[in-house]
Write a protein that holds these residues in place. Sequence first.
Motif, mmCIF file in Angstrom:
data_model
loop_
_atom_site.group_PDB
_atom_site.id
_atom_site.type_symbol
_atom_site.label_atom_id
_atom_site.label_comp_id
_atom_site.label_asym_id
_atom_site.label_seq_id
_atom_site.Cartn_x
_atom_site.Cartn_y
_atom_site.Cartn_z
ATOM 1 N N LEU A 205 10.561 -59.796 -29.370
ATOM 2 C CA LEU A 205 10.874 -61.163 -28.975
ATOM 3 C C LEU A 205 10.590 -61.385 -27.496
ATOM 4 C CD1 LEU A 205 14.088 -62.002 -31.011
ATOM 5 C CD2 LEU A 205 11.774 -62.793 -31.360
ATOM 6 N N VAL A 206 10.900 -60.359 -26.675
ATOM 7 C CA VAL A 206 10.618 -60.489 -25.244
ATOM 8 C C VAL A 206 9.113 -60.619 -25.035
ATOM 9 C CG1 VAL A 206 10.696 -59.318 -23.024
ATOM 10 C CG2 VAL A 206 12.691 -59.289 -24.507
ATOM 11 N N ARG A 207 8.336 -59.796 -25.800
ATOM 12 C CA ARG A 207 6.890 -59.872 -25.663
ATOM 13 C C ARG A 207 6.382 -61.237 -26.123
ATOM 14 N NH1 ARG A 207 4.714 -55.684 -29.028
ATOM 15 N NH2 ARG A 207 6.260 -54.415 -27.973
ATOM 16 N N LEU A 208 6.984 -61.761 -27.195
ATOM 17 C CA LEU A 208 6.604 -63.080 -27.695
ATOM 18 C C LEU A 208 6.856 -64.150 -26.622
ATOM 19 C CD1 LEU A 208 5.795 -65.001 -29.996
ATOM 20 C CD2 LEU A 208 8.174 -64.993 -30.726
ATOM 21 N N ARG A 209 8.026 -64.033 -25.999
ATOM 22 C CA ARG A 209 8.381 -65.001 -24.948
ATOM 23 C C ARG A 209 7.363 -64.941 -23.811
ATOM 24 N NH1 ARG A 209 9.369 -68.587 -22.344
ATOM 25 N NH2 ARG A 209 11.136 -69.184 -21.066
ATOM 26 N N LEU A 210 7.002 -63.735 -23.396
ATOM 27 C CA LEU A 210 6.049 -63.568 -22.297
ATOM 28 C C LEU A 210 4.668 -64.070 -22.700
ATOM 29 C CD1 LEU A 210 7.132 -60.081 -20.924
ATOM 30 C CD2 LEU A 210 7.422 -62.302 -19.824
ATOM 31 N N ASN B 297 0.363 -68.028 -22.293
ATOM 32 C CA ASN B 297 -0.522 -68.996 -22.944
ATOM 33 C C ASN B 297 -0.330 -70.389 -22.364
ATOM 34 O OD1 ASN B 297 -1.585 -67.059 -24.532
ATOM 35 N ND2 ASN B 297 -0.462 -67.602 -26.370
ATOM 36 N N ALA B 298 0.941 -70.740 -22.118
ATOM 37 C CA ALA B 298 1.226 -72.059 -21.554
ATOM 38 C C ALA B 298 0.579 -72.182 -20.180
ATOM 39 C CB ALA B 298 2.731 -72.273 -21.459
ATOM 40 N N LEU B 299 0.646 -71.082 -19.393
ATOM 41 C CA LEU B 299 0.055 -71.122 -18.056
ATOM 42 C C LEU B 299 -1.455 -71.238 -18.144
ATOM 43 C CD1 LEU B 299 2.174 -68.483 -16.151
ATOM 44 C CD2 LEU B 299 2.373 -70.950 -16.128
ATOM 45 N N ARG B 300 -2.040 -70.559 -19.157
ATOM 46 C CA ARG B 300 -3.491 -70.581 -19.280
ATOM 47 C C ARG B 300 -3.977 -71.968 -19.667
ATOM 48 N NH1 ARG B 300 -5.141 -65.575 -22.502
ATOM 49 N NH2 ARG B 300 -4.652 -66.942 -24.236
ATOM 50 N N ARG B 301 -3.124 -72.702 -20.381
ATOM 51 C CA ARG B 301 -3.547 -74.017 -20.848
ATOM 52 C C ARG B 301 -3.533 -75.055 -19.741
ATOM 53 N NH1 ARG B 301 -0.722 -76.234 -26.090
ATOM 54 N NH2 ARG B 301 -1.587 -78.153 -25.295
ATOM 55 N N SER B 302 -2.743 -74.862 -18.705
ATOM 56 C CA SER B 302 -2.627 -75.920 -17.708
ATOM 57 C C SER B 302 -2.421 -75.335 -16.320
ATOM 58 C CB SER B 302 -1.465 -76.844 -18.069
ATOM 59 O OG SER B 302 -1.004 -77.506 -16.921
#
Lengths: 267, 535
Positions: free
Chosen positions: B5-10, B15-20
Amino acid sequence: MIRVTQPTAPPDPGAALSLRGIWKRFGDRIAVSGVDLDVPAGSLLGLVGPNGAGKTTTLSMATGLLRPDAGTVHVHGTDLWASPDAAKRRLGVLPDGLRLFDRLTGAQLLTYAGLLRGLDRPTVAARTEDLLAAMDLTADRDTLVVDYSAGMTKKIALAGAMIHAPHVLVLDEPFEAVDPVSAANIRDILRRYVDDGGTVVVSSHVMDLVQRTCSHVAVIAGGHVLDAGTVEQVRAGQSLEDRFVELVGGRRETGGLEWLRTSSDSG
Amino acid sequence: MVAHLVRLRLTLLANALRRSVWRTIGLVLAAAYGAAVVTFFVGAAVVGGRTDPVLTGQVVTVVGAAVVLGWWVVPLFAYGLDATLDPLRFVPYGIPHRTLLAGLATTALVSVPAIFTALAALGVALVWTTDPAALAAALLGAVGAVALCLLGARATTTLLAPLLESRRYREVLMVVAIVPLLGLGPFLSWLSGGLDKNGGSVTITSGDGLSAVVGPVAAALAWTPFGAPWALPAAVHDGAWALAAARAGIVVATVALTVLVWSRALARALVSPRGGTTAGRAAGLGWFGRVRATPTGAVVARCATYWLRDPRYSASLALVPLLPAVVVTLLVSSGAGTGLLLAVASLAAYILGFGLSNDVGYDSTAFWLHVASGTPGRADRWGRVVPVLVAGVPLVVVLAVAGAGAAGRWDALPAVLGLTLGVLGAGLGTSSVASARLVYPVPTPGQSAFTTPHGAATATIVAQAAAFGVILVLMLPTLGLGLPAILLPSAALGWVACGVGLGTGAVALLVGVRWGARVYERRLPELLSQVSAFA
């Protein structure tokens, strides 16, 4: 006549919808790469393709919802992206996966769509009643759209696309989640509309439905139009489904997923 | 599973950072801000710990208690909890309840506020560098405090989520949230009274006055779950082992209780589907039957309907009449001058005007209907402004008149009216441009008020600061005339301010709507793409 044209060919002014060299890129993914397509006036064209083929992106660019990176769209000879107001008046749109103003009741939503299109009040009122009846939604006219089922939502959105009597209807997945009786009713409505000179583009991945309903078909995959023409031309003697698989490829021979058999003793 | 779950969160974060790019900038800004705050607190703790560890410990207890309380309460009203790991998304996977709970609790630590809260909590333990036993206790207390923050936030939001899904409860809760604010006035006056008695010199080094005030407050807070973890080292420092044990007991018991509450509430939430309320109905066409049959009229009717029917709008509408009540109570209880009553109307006007600044974001992807139908910019912009204008002008005028009457300052009424109507016009004009230009994520229609869209907080703050700056600049001439008119006081200047304010408001509104309409027509498909990206 419908055909895959060279990018250099000028737009067909006689076509209801004429796309030339439409491109769209999202980041480093090319969703649509040079789609050319003519939809003849008075046809009911099915746009078919596998998941992620670029159907929704193409239809969004053909209806003014998404600005193409390159290429032109003509609606009955009017350049959509050069004079959007004139072209949009002739288009009725049902997008897929976008919300509706769902805190309005069904009747309010249709009234809203009609007034936004600049219709006068008596026309809006009369057409709202007709469309609610045609979509079998009269009993739910005063229910908020947010509380509609998926199929009812699809039907009210379809009604909203028709309220200004457009020349061309562009419908993305209009039969999804719609019950068989309503789907048959909608097909009748669309056929009558085409008989009266209207043009319809529907996207779908149900080949059987396209083969039974549409006069024309365009196969799109990987952002390209692979084949287009009348249903008879494209399917060339086979069933449309077989022809589609032949064009698109990717059909696997049996095998794999052996562990999925519940009779296996691994579980 | 916890590691998963921690890896999923990271991964989701990356991914969010890569998108914007903006999210990356937002994260860097937030990290810089957090680091500055942590440095300040830790530095203050170290300096304070050298001179007077006991007093500094008391200050830490008071501030720390406020932080824990903030973690419990703020997500209910303001930003919500980050919804990227919504427990409901794990329903199909059949993860054992305890494992899911442990995983979610651990991932809660992987967020900017959580990391900096943890760093600050551990850092302020340095108050006790002179006393190793107390230092150890402080570090243990810090761990307990962070656990209380994270688990408490989960417990309160999960427990109250079903309640806040319904509009009526949320409005009640907003009123309830005002109550602590009302208590702030008497508390501040008591605090300043306490300081005055002790000579009023407030510095940490000569802290007699401060300790006289902070001491009792810290002592009382130490017995609450919020203050107990922070007060633990002080008890150890004094050698009061029974007291230390009692405070540790409070912390452990509260952590256990929050886990239990969260676990129960989560278990219930996982089996009861969201929504599921009775279908809403509204007979007839409502506003649609009353407006003129034009695109503008249609947008007016739709917006008016939404202001009353969509909880995201009606919640902010409920705030406007509450404001005067809050300000009046604050004034009466703290004994400050009644002059502030004159500002109530302008404040309400600002809230109303600013409320439209992200209207396209509130439409979400339903905005496609405006794009597909080629709704003219004029119709879209005026349609959104007119309902606020029709309802807002009488409201703020009534507030201005009532404010002037209650303050006994009828002479100030012209200046107040000028300021108020000017702010309303400038706010609506600025919003008309901003909502066509700066779209940022908001809760989508029907989403829980507890969730906050990923990356929304920074964008919201930037957009709001920009809009506030523009409105302030637009109002400078009126303020320059109006404030002297009220303070001197000067009746003639007041009438001039009234005229200038009305003129500013009218011009800002007309220019803003026209400019907004042009921007809107130019960016029509791009606006839809932006809101689609948030959905």
